[in-house]
Design an enzyme around this catalytic site. Sequence first.
Site, short mmCIF file in Angstrom:
data_model
loop_
_atom_site.label_atom_id
_atom_site.label_comp_id
_atom_site.label_asym_id
_atom_site.label_seq_id
_atom_site.Cartn_x
_atom_site.Cartn_y
_atom_site.Cartn_z
N ILE A 191 18.62 8.27 90.76
CA ILE A 191 18.49 7.98 89.33
C ILE A 191 17.01 7.89 88.94
CG2 ILE A 191 18.96 6.29 87.51
CD1 ILE A 191 21.49 5.51 89.10
N GLN A 194 15.48 11.29 88.70
CA GLN A 194 15.92 12.00 87.50
C GLN A 194 15.28 11.42 86.24
OE1 GLN A 194 17.83 14.68 87.59
NE2 GLN A 194 17.84 14.98 85.37
N GLU A 195 15.16 10.11 86.20
CA GLU A 195 14.67 9.44 84.99
C GLU A 195 13.15 9.54 84.84
OE1 GLU A 195 16.24 8.39 82.57
OE2 GLU A 195 18.09 7.34 83.07
N SER A 196 12.41 9.34 85.93
CA SER A 196 10.96 9.19 85.79
C SER A 196 10.14 10.01 86.77
CB SER A 196 10.58 7.71 85.97
OG SER A 196 10.83 7.30 87.32
N TYR A 266 25.06 4.91 82.21
CA TYR A 266 23.63 4.66 82.37
C TYR A 266 22.83 5.55 81.43
CZ TYR A 266 19.32 3.38 84.82
OH TYR A 266 18.08 2.90 85.11
#
Length: 340
Positions: A191, A194-196, A266
């Site tokens: 996650i 993927q996010e940051s 999320y």
Amino acid sequence: MSNGRVIAGVVAGLAALAAAGIILAPHDRGTFAGKLLHCVIISGDFVKAPGRLEAGYNYELLERFALSVGSRTDTRVVREMPHYADSLREGTADLVVLPLRDSLQVDSLFISMPVDSVALWLINAESRSRLKEINSWLEEYHASPLRERLHREFLEVPVPGGKADFISPYDSLMREVCAPLKEDWRLLAAIAYQESRFRIEALSGKGAAGLMQLMPVTAGRYGVENPADPRQSLEAGAKYLQHLKKKFRRRAGDAEELRRFVLAAYNAGESRLADILNYADAIEADCRSWAALKEIIAVMDEEVTEGNEEIRHGSFDGGETVAFVESVERRYGYFRKNFE
């Protein structure tokens, strides 16, 4: 317990960390000892190349510097800070980190030796003894085995999790925060990637921030005071995953389907996922799998949602959420296969 014993215990603890290669050897008490250092990392001009986590690298060094000299840090990351020189002169910032190639306002400032050709640390010119301590620590760091490891983790891996024996510089921290919650740290890593892309300075147009790209309301719910702090962000992200699992556990067919539901929540928000499931119930659709959930997401347009009492948050273009879930799933599968 006497103050002498407390101090001796702290010194012994720092010595053990140094022996383990976690920090450099504790320094004699100097001008930094016992101080809270207000630090600012200006991230806007750092290189945004894959695998180069320059803001995170400096954040890590500041934390380790503080441990070695007996101080604490309050480190903020900003994209730009036009008046950083004034902040140093006025004492609202004790230390400012900015890219090495940035043009500098050197009047009334002291500049450290370069930090791995990446950055400079700036302090007020009245702090000659502090400059000496900083440069002494950086010289020691550059000559230590610790430097080789951190440089590799933060600055040299072209694709996190590629051919390296680690996923990110935050692997051990993710294991630590996930263990008591019985969450798989590799899912947290998937996650965060993927996010940051593991950038502590990441900030979305909607206000999501930090490694886990938490929105301010969610971050506040879990006590995040500094979104750039890796520990705070990862702890909050892991707790939020646990919350989402509990909330949607009865709606998913099994543990794998639940994980996909959680990822959808999320990304899109738990209220949005609740809307989708409520609509599925209203039309008597069996929506216990990700495949079925995707079919409902695909029809959440204005025609369906307008005036529908089960849908409280309006129409929803879920293409981004579907792509997010499937991308995280693929990367999580790779991480599970290749990392313990």
